[in-house]
Design a protein around this motif. Sequence first.
Motif, short mmCIF file in Angstrom:
data_model
loop_
_atom_site.label_atom_id
_atom_site.label_comp_id
_atom_site.label_asym_id
_atom_site.label_seq_id
_atom_site.Cartn_x
_atom_site.Cartn_y
_atom_site.Cartn_z
N UNK A 50 0.89 -1.16 0.00
CA UNK A 50 0.00 0.00 0.00
C UNK A 50 0.93 1.22 0.00
N UNK A 51 1.05 1.86 -1.15
CA UNK A 51 2.04 2.93 -1.31
C UNK A 51 1.83 4.06 -0.30
N UNK A 52 0.59 4.44 -0.07
CA UNK A 52 0.32 5.53 0.85
C UNK A 52 0.71 5.14 2.27
N UNK A 53 0.26 3.97 2.69
CA UNK A 53 0.56 3.52 4.05
C UNK A 53 2.06 3.38 4.27
N UNK A 54 2.77 2.89 3.29
CA UNK A 54 4.20 2.59 3.44
C UNK A 54 5.10 3.82 3.24
N UNK A 55 4.71 4.74 2.33
CA UNK A 55 5.65 5.79 1.92
C UNK A 55 5.18 7.22 2.14
N UNK A 56 3.94 7.45 2.55
CA UNK A 56 3.46 8.83 2.74
C UNK A 56 4.33 9.55 3.76
N UNK A 57 4.71 10.78 3.42
CA UNK A 57 5.52 11.61 4.31
C UNK A 57 7.01 11.29 4.28
N UNK A 58 7.40 10.40 3.39
CA UNK A 58 8.82 10.02 3.32
C UNK A 58 9.44 10.52 2.01
N UNK A 59 10.70 10.91 2.06
CA UNK A 59 11.39 11.24 0.81
C UNK A 59 11.67 9.94 0.05
N UNK B 136 23.00 4.49 2.99
CA UNK B 136 23.55 5.77 3.47
C UNK B 136 22.48 6.66 4.10
N UNK B 137 21.28 6.68 3.49
CA UNK B 137 20.26 7.65 3.89
C UNK B 137 19.01 7.07 4.56
N UNK B 138 18.90 5.76 4.65
CA UNK B 138 17.66 5.20 5.21
C UNK B 138 17.44 5.63 6.66
N UNK B 139 18.52 5.84 7.41
CA UNK B 139 18.39 6.30 8.78
C UNK B 139 17.78 7.69 8.89
N UNK B 140 17.82 8.44 7.78
CA UNK B 140 17.21 9.78 7.73
C UNK B 140 15.81 9.73 7.12
N UNK C 258 11.66 12.39 -5.01
CA UNK C 258 10.35 12.89 -4.60
C UNK C 258 10.43 13.37 -3.16
N UNK C 259 9.86 14.55 -2.89
CA UNK C 259 9.89 15.09 -1.52
C UNK C 259 8.81 14.45 -0.66
N UNK C 260 8.74 14.86 0.59
CA UNK C 260 7.81 14.26 1.56
C UNK C 260 6.34 14.54 1.25
N UNK C 261 6.07 15.51 0.38
CA UNK C 261 4.70 15.83 -0.01
C UNK C 261 4.27 15.11 -1.29
N UNK D 298 17.97 17.36 -0.67
CA UNK D 298 16.87 18.34 -0.67
C UNK D 298 15.57 17.65 -0.27
N UNK D 299 15.33 16.45 -0.80
CA UNK D 299 14.12 15.69 -0.43
C UNK D 299 14.13 15.34 1.05
N UNK D 300 15.30 14.97 1.56
CA UNK D 300 15.42 14.65 2.99
C UNK D 300 15.12 15.87 3.86
N UNK D 301 15.50 17.04 3.38
CA UNK D 301 15.31 18.28 4.15
C UNK D 301 13.86 18.79 4.08
N UNK D 302 13.08 18.28 3.12
CA UNK D 302 11.69 18.75 2.99
C UNK D 302 10.90 18.37 4.24
N UNK D 303 9.96 19.21 4.58
CA UNK D 303 9.14 19.00 5.78
C UNK D 303 7.82 18.35 5.40
N UNK D 304 7.36 17.40 6.23
CA UNK D 304 6.04 16.82 5.96
C UNK D 304 4.97 17.89 6.14
N UNK D 305 3.85 17.73 5.44
CA UNK D 305 2.75 18.70 5.56
C UNK D 305 2.06 18.56 6.88
#
Length: 184
Positions: free
Chosen positions: A42-51, A76-80, A150-153, A177-184
Motif C-alpha cells: 500500500x504505497x500511501x501507508x508505506x511511503x506517505x511523508x517520506x522522501x 547511506x540515507x535510510x536512517x534519515x 520525490x519530496x515528503x509531499x 533536498x528531499x530529505x530536508x523537505x518538511x512533511x505537511x
Amino acid sequence: MLKRWLAVPALLMTFAAATQAAECPDLLQGSLPKLRAKESIDLCQRFAGKPLVVVNTASFCGFAPQFKGLEALYQRYKGQGLEVIGVPSNDFKQESKDGEETAKVCYVNYGVTFTMTEPQKVRGDDATHLFKNLAEQSSAPKWNFYKYVVDRQGKVIADFSSLTKPDDPQFLKAVEQALASKPE
C-alpha cells in the motif's frame, strides 16, 4: 443506546480513513505487488511523508550495475527516512518475464534490500498510476534506470536519466533536498 455506542468506533474508523486518504498525495494512491512475495505494498501507508527515490529497473540492462549504487544510497540515507522503490519493467524489452529471475538479479546478484515490486508498465496509457503521476509531474522514463527524487509531499524534485549514477553529486544534492523537505 448500545447500538449508538457501537456506531461511534465505526464512525471514527471511517473518519480516520478519510483523513488518511486526504493526507496521502496522489502519487502514492494505490498499491503494487511486492517482488516475489504474496503481499501488496500500500504505497500511501508505506511511503506517505517520506522522501523517495523511484527508479524503473531492468535485470538485463547495461545499467543494472546501478543496483549496487542504489543500495549504497539507500544504506547511506535510510536512517534519515529515505525510501527507494525499484519498479522492474519490460517496457524497453530488457526485463525477464519470470519474477523469480528478476528477484535473483536484484536480491542475490546485487544484494538489494530496498523495496522492489513485481514488473510493471512504466510508460504510456497502461503505465501504473505511480509512473503516470511521475510523468505528469516531470516526464516519462526514457530508458531503464530513470530516477525520480520525490519530496515528503509527493512532489518530484528532480528526475535523472539512466546515465546519472546514484553517487552523482547533482543526484545526491536532490536526495538531500528531499530529505530536508518538511512533511505537511
